[in-house]
Design a protein around this motif. Sequence first.
Motif, PDB file in Angstrom:
ATOM      1  N   ARG A   1      15.635   5.804   3.397  1.00 47.62           N
ATOM      2  CA  ARG A   1      16.008   5.323   2.059  1.00 47.62           C
ATOM      3  C   ARG A   1      14.724   4.969   1.317  1.00 47.62           C
ATOM      4  O   ARG A   1      13.746   4.545   1.933  1.00 47.62           O
ATOM      5  N   PHE A   2      14.731   5.151  -0.004  1.00 49.95           N
ATOM      6  CA  PHE A   2      13.520   4.940  -0.794  1.00 49.95           C
ATOM      7  C   PHE A   2      13.815   3.992  -1.952  1.00 49.95           C
ATOM      8  O   PHE A   2      14.815   4.145  -2.660  1.00 49.95           O
ATOM      9  N   LEU A   3      12.925   3.042  -2.129  1.00 52.22           N
ATOM     10  CA  LEU A   3      13.118   2.072  -3.197  1.00 52.22           C
ATOM     11  C   LEU A   3      12.863   2.675  -4.567  1.00 52.22           C
ATOM     12  O   LEU A   3      13.519   2.336  -5.543  1.00 52.22           O
ATOM     13  N   THR A   4      11.894   3.603  -4.645  1.00 54.19           N
ATOM     14  CA  THR A   4      11.482   4.153  -5.936  1.00 54.19           C
ATOM     15  C   THR A   4      11.916   5.606  -6.097  1.00 54.19           C
ATOM     16  O   THR A   4      12.289   6.275  -5.131  1.00 54.19           O
ATOM     17  N   GLY A   5      11.837   6.091  -7.324  1.00 50.01           N
ATOM     18  CA  GLY A   5      12.135   7.483  -7.626  1.00 50.01           C
ATOM     19  C   GLY A   5      11.887   7.731  -9.103  1.00 50.01           C
ATOM     20  O   GLY A   5      12.028   6.811  -9.921  1.00 50.01           O
ATOM     21  N   PRO A   6      11.539   8.957  -9.500  1.00 50.31           N
ATOM     22  CA  PRO A   6      11.181   9.239 -10.894  1.00 50.31           C
ATOM     23  C   PRO A   6      12.387   9.373 -11.822  1.00 50.31           C
ATOM     24  O   PRO A   6      12.569  10.385 -12.496  1.00 50.31           O
ATOM     25  N   TYR A   7      13.209   8.333 -11.855  1.00 46.20           N
ATOM     26  CA  TYR A   7      14.431   8.348 -12.661  1.00 46.20           C
ATOM     27  C   TYR A   7      14.541   7.018 -13.396  1.00 46.20           C
ATOM     28  O   TYR A   7      14.449   5.947 -12.774  1.00 46.20           O
ATOM     29  N   HIS A   8      14.734   7.072 -14.698  1.00 46.83           N
ATOM     30  CA  HIS A   8      14.691   5.858 -15.503  1.00 46.83           C
ATOM     31  C   HIS A   8      15.823   4.894 -15.173  1.00 46.83           C
ATOM     32  O   HIS A   8      15.709   3.696 -15.426  1.00 46.83           O
ATOM     33  N   ARG A   9      16.910   5.398 -14.589  1.00 50.55           N
ATOM     34  CA  ARG A   9      17.985   4.487 -14.214  1.00 50.55           C
ATOM     35  C   ARG A   9      17.638   3.655 -12.968  1.00 50.55           C
ATOM     36  O   ARG A   9      18.316   2.679 -12.676  1.00 50.55           O
ATOM     37  N   ASN A  10      16.605   4.058 -12.245  1.00 54.58           N
ATOM     38  CA  ASN A  10      16.155   3.270 -11.097  1.00 54.58           C
ATOM     39  C   ASN A  10      15.126   2.231 -11.559  1.00 54.58           C
ATOM     40  O   ASN A  10      14.073   2.069 -10.963  1.00 54.58           O
ATOM     41  N   GLN A  11      15.450   1.558 -12.632  1.00 51.11           N
ATOM     42  CA  GLN A  11      14.507   0.633 -13.235  1.00 51.11           C
ATOM     43  C   GLN A  11      14.163  -0.520 -12.291  1.00 51.11           C
ATOM     44  O   GLN A  11      12.993  -0.892 -12.146  1.00 51.11           O
ATOM     45  N   ASP A  12      15.159  -1.070 -11.608  1.00 48.74           N
ATOM     46  CA  ASP A  12      14.908  -2.217 -10.729  1.00 48.74           C
ATOM     47  C   ASP A  12      13.995  -1.833  -9.566  1.00 48.74           C
ATOM     48  O   ASP A  12      13.068  -2.574  -9.225  1.00 48.74           O
ATOM     49  N   GLY A  13      14.244  -0.669  -8.962  1.00 49.50           N
ATOM     50  CA  GLY A  13      13.421  -0.245  -7.838  1.00 49.50           C
ATOM     51  C   GLY A  13      11.993   0.058  -8.237  1.00 49.50           C
ATOM     52  O   GLY A  13      11.038  -0.350  -7.553  1.00 49.50           O
ATOM     53  N   ASN A  14      11.822   0.751  -9.346  1.00 50.21           N
ATOM     54  CA  ASN A  14      10.472   1.103  -9.788  1.00 50.21           C
ATOM     55  C   ASN A  14       9.694  -0.124 -10.259  1.00 50.21           C
ATOM     56  O   ASN A  14       8.491  -0.245 -10.007  1.00 50.21           O
ATOM     57  N   LEU A  15      10.379  -1.039 -10.926  1.00 52.79           N
ATOM     58  CA  LEU A  15       9.717  -2.272 -11.340  1.00 52.79           C
ATOM     59  C   LEU A  15       9.270  -3.085 -10.130  1.00 52.79           C
ATOM     60  O   LEU A  15       8.183  -3.686 -10.133  1.00 52.79           O
ATOM     61  N   ALA A  16      10.105  -3.090  -9.091  1.00 53.87           N
ATOM     62  CA  ALA A  16       9.753  -3.835  -7.882  1.00 53.87           C
ATOM     63  C   ALA A  16       8.467  -3.285  -7.265  1.00 53.87           C
ATOM     64  O   ALA A  16       7.619  -4.051  -6.779  1.00 53.87           O
ATOM     65  N   LEU A  17       8.295  -1.964  -7.279  1.00 55.35           N
ATOM     66  CA  LEU A  17       7.077  -1.361  -6.739  1.00 55.35           C
ATOM     67  C   LEU A  17       5.841  -1.891  -7.456  1.00 55.35           C
ATOM     68  O   LEU A  17       4.885  -2.360  -6.809  1.00 55.35           O
ATOM     69  N   TYR A  18       5.842  -1.826  -8.783  1.00 57.44           N
ATOM     70  CA  TYR A  18       4.649  -2.241  -9.524  1.00 57.44           C
ATOM     71  C   TYR A  18       4.451  -3.759  -9.477  1.00 57.44           C
ATOM     72  O   TYR A  18       3.313  -4.243  -9.484  1.00 57.44           O
ATOM     73  N   ARG A  19       5.551  -4.493  -9.378  1.00 53.55           N
ATOM     74  CA  ARG A  19       5.417  -5.945  -9.227  1.00 53.55           C
ATOM     75  C   ARG A  19       4.729  -6.278  -7.899  1.00 53.55           C
ATOM     76  O   ARG A  19       3.856  -7.150  -7.838  1.00 53.55           O
ATOM     77  N   ILE A  20       5.100  -5.563  -6.855  1.00 52.59           N
ATOM     78  CA  ILE A  20       4.499  -5.790  -5.538  1.00 52.59           C
ATOM     79  C   ILE A  20       3.034  -5.381  -5.535  1.00 52.59           C
ATOM     80  O   ILE A  20       2.157  -6.097  -5.017  1.00 52.59           O
ATOM     81  N   LEU A  21       2.730  -4.228  -6.116  1.00 47.84           N
ATOM     82  CA  LEU A  21       1.349  -3.728  -6.107  1.00 47.84           C
ATOM     83  C   LEU A  21       0.406  -4.660  -6.848  1.00 47.84           C
ATOM     84  O   LEU A  21      -0.748  -4.852  -6.438  1.00 47.84           O
ATOM     85  N   LEU A  22       0.868  -5.239  -7.955  1.00 44.17           N
ATOM     86  CA  LEU A  22      -0.008  -6.040  -8.801  1.00 44.17           C
ATOM     87  C   LEU A  22       0.002  -7.522  -8.431  1.00 44.17           C
ATOM     88  O   LEU A  22      -0.766  -8.303  -9.003  1.00 44.17           O
ATOM     89  N   ALA A  23       0.844  -7.891  -7.471  1.00 43.72           N
ATOM     90  CA  ALA A  23       0.917  -9.288  -7.049  1.00 43.72           C
ATOM     91  C   ALA A  23      -0.158  -9.582  -6.007  1.00 43.72           C
ATOM     92  O   ALA A  23      -0.778  -8.684  -5.440  1.00 43.72           O
ATOM     93  N   THR A  24      -0.360 -10.855  -5.765  1.00 46.63           N
ATOM     94  CA  THR A  24      -1.249 -11.248  -4.664  1.00 46.63           C
ATOM     95  C   THR A  24      -0.577 -10.870  -3.348  1.00 46.63           C
ATOM     96  O   THR A  24       0.664 -10.739  -3.273  1.00 46.63           O
ATOM     97  N   PRO A  25      -1.330 -10.686  -2.275  1.00 43.88           N
ATOM     98  CA  PRO A  25      -0.724 -10.316  -0.989  1.00 43.88           C
ATOM     99  C   PRO A  25       0.368 -11.265  -0.530  1.00 43.88           C
ATOM    100  O   PRO A  25       1.391 -10.818   0.004  1.00 43.88           O
ATOM    101  N   ASP A  26       0.185 -12.568  -0.721  1.00 43.08           N
ATOM    102  CA  ASP A  26       1.210 -13.515  -0.283  1.00 43.08           C
ATOM    103  C   ASP A  26       2.502 -13.334  -1.066  1.00 43.08           C
ATOM    104  O   ASP A  26       3.607 -13.364  -0.488  1.00 43.08           O
TER     105      ASP A  26
END
Length: 571
Positions: A481-506
């Motif tokens: 199963r994949f959290l992200t995908g190139p589809y605008h309706r997967n807004q929550d999953g894609n946002l979660a990816l960038y939120r995680i990447l740009l957050a501090t490790p903790d």
Amino acid sequence: METRALRPGWRDLAVACALALLLSIAWCARDWHQLSALYLPDTDDGMRLQQIRDWLGGQRFFDLTQYRLGPDGVAMHWSRIPDLVPTAIIGLLTPLVGAHGAELTAVILWPAILFAGALLLVGAIARAMGVQPAVAQVIAALAYPASTLFLPGRIDHHGLQLVLLLIVALMLLHPMSWRGAAAAGMATALSLAIGMETAPLLAVAAAILVLQWIVDAPGSQLRLGAWSVTLTLTLAAEAALLRTNGWNIAACDGFTATLWQAAQGAAIAPLVLVLAGFVIRDRRVRTGMALLAGLAVLALVVLIAPQCLSPYAGLDATLSSIWLANVAEAQPLFSADPAIAIGYAGLMTVGIAASAWCARADTRWLPLLALQLASFAVASLQLRGAYPGAILAAPSLAALVASARARGTVQLFPAWIAAAGIAYPAMATALMPGGEPRPAREASGGCPADIAIAQLAGLPPGRVLAPVDLSAVALPATGHRFLTGPYHRNQDGNLALYRILLATPDRARADIAALDIDYFIYCPGSFGEAEARAGSDSLLTALRNGAPPRWLHRISAPDAPLIILTPKGAI
């Protein structure tokens, strides 16, 4: 009435089938390594195949949710219409050649059938305009980038929509054909039920029909009536037969109640004009009525379906700037890399000039020119608008070649160069070697897809956090199963990816745990715009520096180009 001379004959069909067969075989031979493993050309093709598998595996026809995508599944904005033929091929052949052989046959055969259909329609358009059909068909077969929609493996909806648009274009060139108008009305409704990509061109086609009705062109009353009645009835049938689980989503990105209401309301306007046309002949009165009908349609859309004026308006601003703005085919023409712009828009632009040249002597070319200009306008906003513009250029470029042939060999050679769509990306590469003439998204998001799939296939099934495009490639090839995908309706999953990447490790650790992520994939440079936005204390910066936090355990080989990490201990 249609004359026999305007109808595509067996020669047109033979040329279309021969060209489609020849090029499909050549493309298969070139791409066989990827194709035989069902690594399809575009991310949407792979996801389409997975949707078909899910349907054959027992998922309801009306349920378009991709349950292995996003935090809790994603109700895709797609239609079942493009699934029908590939699904039938797979279902019929699986008992004979097995599931893999049936799927391989379907992903090769369906685009080839659509390609032959498109070339047949181009030949019919050329014949209607008094141009040699075979020449136009050859030009259309080489019409980059439109030809890329018919590559083996291209089972997504774009090729089918292009065929439906060509049906509409052909109808505009037959003044007395009510049958053609009815077919075009059905094609319009089918295209709208599949997606919104060609909606601007379909609107232009409708405007042309209304303009012909205003001037009372021969057969225009009958044609406008046949088109609008068929459009209305087909839309009604689609609303009854094709309602998906996303029907009530307040969006205009697919065949939803919102889109249907707008389209059905708009289809009534030409019906009213047709009824009035039986008693009103004055052009000034008809012009006023048409303007009022147009304003009424616009008001209707604004009131009941404002989303249709900007289908991606609801996309989060962060996703719009980090992801969508960097999808190459969604970029505006004049903002794209020059090599991409030349490769994509070269044939379309030359085709517009050729159609304008033809229209000076014969006004019958004007409808085709209007569609080409509409395609250019769409491409100015998003490069994907160049697809129809390229193939619609074929008839006028065939006329240009015929004119050059009459003037002698010296002019014939440059005419063929101008008409060869595949020449433009080649010229772009030669002039700007650092550019990339093909604006397709990288299917792997910068990661080597074959290596990613091979490594992921050997791991126990789990939820994967990966670059957006890689997810769409790996999902149909693995059981994960994949959290992200190139589809605008997967807004929550894609946002979660960038939120995680740009957050501090903790902070990223807490989010990853909350989302129950089993595997995290990283390749250098694989997260695009997010790489530039990452702060010095972000998780992405730590990964880029080769120093992931201790709670992320690497399970891929030390020298592997694809880094797979897990927050759940070594596997």
